[in-house]
Design an enzyme around this catalytic site. Structure first.
Site, PDB file in Angstrom:
ATOM      1  N   GLU A  55       0.822  -1.202   0.000  1.00 45.52           N
ATOM      2  CA  GLU A  55       0.000   0.000   0.000  1.00 45.52           C
ATOM      3  C   GLU A  55       0.862   1.262   0.000  1.00 45.52           C
ATOM      4  O   GLU A  55       0.556   2.242  -0.684  1.00 45.52           O
ATOM      5  CB  GLU A  55      -0.914   0.024   1.233  1.00 45.52           C
ATOM      6  N   CYS A  78      -2.364  -3.415   7.370  1.00 49.09           N
ATOM      7  CA  CYS A  78      -1.971  -3.572   8.769  1.00 49.09           C
ATOM      8  C   CYS A  78      -2.360  -2.332   9.569  1.00 49.09           C
ATOM      9  O   CYS A  78      -2.476  -1.226   9.041  1.00 49.09           O
ATOM     10  CB  CYS A  78      -0.477  -3.852   8.882  1.00 49.09           C
ATOM     11  N   SER A 171      18.480 -41.736 -11.444  1.00 48.79           N
ATOM     12  CA  SER A 171      17.273 -40.912 -11.613  1.00 48.79           C
ATOM     13  C   SER A 171      17.561 -39.579 -12.297  1.00 48.79           C
ATOM     14  O   SER A 171      16.666 -38.743 -12.392  1.00 48.79           O
ATOM     15  CB  SER A 171      16.626 -40.645 -10.245  1.00 48.79           C
TER      16      SER A 171
END
Length: 368
Positions: A55, A78, A171
């Site tokens: 903000e 807040c 893998s």
């Protein structure tokens, strides 16, 4: 203003918030938009911890034009002093006339107080738009606030037939380059990457972010009750440059091995363990006390199964490589579900193609 238009502006605020993903923890990554006469004056997103909230960024960019404008913000502003002054007060002083909020902030320090401050100053406040979508975007923060622990994601790479490795345990690589880069981005937006000692011994992973440019590095953690980790492992070798921690048993703290690891830049934390296994609730509580909001599991089957059995794996990301292996290498070989009616259900399933690979994201639904 129509609900369709409100949602359009809040979606723009959500896109702005994404610019802060992984860069402002432990603050939530929030997006803001200031609109006047159907024209977007500015956007804002949360900066690094201790700097401006979204903000404030939007208000600074809009300047004096913010007076009489409308603010759209994904999370309730807040109302308390923390590292920075309250955003609600700055909104009042800027002369904003109306505020649309995606979701209220369950943080006890806020929890409606931000909206109350705005309303008492004569600002028209509306809350409750795109709630499910915004809650998913803020899932790390909301889990930390509401469950007092970090949000846990398990990531696993599999072949199309659900195998994580060949019979010889090889893998690398099941997935292609696009999927591997996705994993690096995932590490970069997560506070902690966690693995177990068996994975370190078998795969020698680094667990850091290796992408072009500057990226936030996660705290890399190994669960290693007996300090088996080789000092020459890749995890230790880069510890002076990339944050590293080992969680071990309390009996190992004052050993020469622990001292040597600390000299190489590794932080040592201890927990009680039973039969060489940690209580995972205690592991997450330790990380919560350190204000870590999110954990990415890059582990073998043992730790993954333990998190699932403890109902602590909040999200699972399956990366399917475009190949099949057959054989017996299942990622959850001993989970032990005997009947299909007892299978762990999943929800909020999404799927996307990434090069030749497929990424499936799902959320386990645990029974009470």
């Amino acid at each position: 203003m129509t609900e369709t238009r409100i949602k359009q502006y809040l979606k723009m605020a959500m896109r702005a918030a994404e610019k802060a993903r992984g860069k402002c923890s432990p603050n939530p990554f929030v997006g803001s938009l200031i609109v006047k006469n159907d024209t977007v004056l500015s956007q804002g997103w949360t900066l690094e911890y201790g700097s401006d909230h979204s903000e404030i960024q939007a208000l600074k960019k809009a300047g004096k034009k913010a007076r009489g404008a409308t603010l759209f913000v994904t999370l309730e502003p807040c109302s308390h002093y923390g590292k920075t002054p309250p955003c609600a007060q700055a909104i009042i002083e800027a002369g904003i006339k109306e505020v649309y909020i995606g979701i209220s902030d369950p943080n006890p320090l806020v929890n409606g107080k931000g909206m109350q401050m705005l309303q008492e100053a004569g600002i028209e406040v509306h809350c409750g738009f795109l709630e499910d979508t915004i809650r998913t975007q803020l899932e790390y923060y909301l889990c930390y606030i509401q469950k007092n622990r970090p949000f846990v994601t398990w990531k696993t790479a599999l072949t199309l037939d659900g195998k994580y490795a060949a019979e010889d345990n090889s893998s690398r690589w099941i997935t292609g380059n696009n999927a591997r880069q996705f994993v690096h981005r995932l590490r970069g937006e997560t506070d902690v990457v966690l693995t177990g000692i068996n994975t370190v011994l078998s795969d020698n992973p680094l667990l850091n972010v290796r992408l072009p440019g500057n990226h936030k590095q996660p705290l890399r953690i190994v669960l290693d009750p007996l300090l088996k980790i080789p000092v020459q492992s890749g995890f230790i070798t880069i510890a002076s440059s990339f944050p590293a921690m080992i969680i071990t048993s309390s009996t190992m703290l004052k050993t020469p091995k622990a001292e040597k690891l600390q000299q190489k830049g590794v932080k040592i934390e201890t927990l009680q363990c039973q039969n060489n296994h940690f209580n995972l609730h205690e592991v997450l509580q330790l990380l919560s006390q350190m204000k870590y909001y999110s954990v990415l599991l890059e582990t073998g089957s043992g730790i993954a199964e333990a998190f699932i059995k403890a109902k602590l794996a909040d999200k699972i990301i399956f990366l399917y490589g475009a190949r099949i292996l057959g054989g017996t290498k299942s990622p959850l070989p001993t989970l032990g579900i005997e009947n299909i009616n007892q299978a762990l259900p999943m929800e909020k399933i999404s799927c996307r193609k990434m090069g030749q690979d497929i990424v499936v994201t799902a959320y386990p639904v645990y029974q009470a």
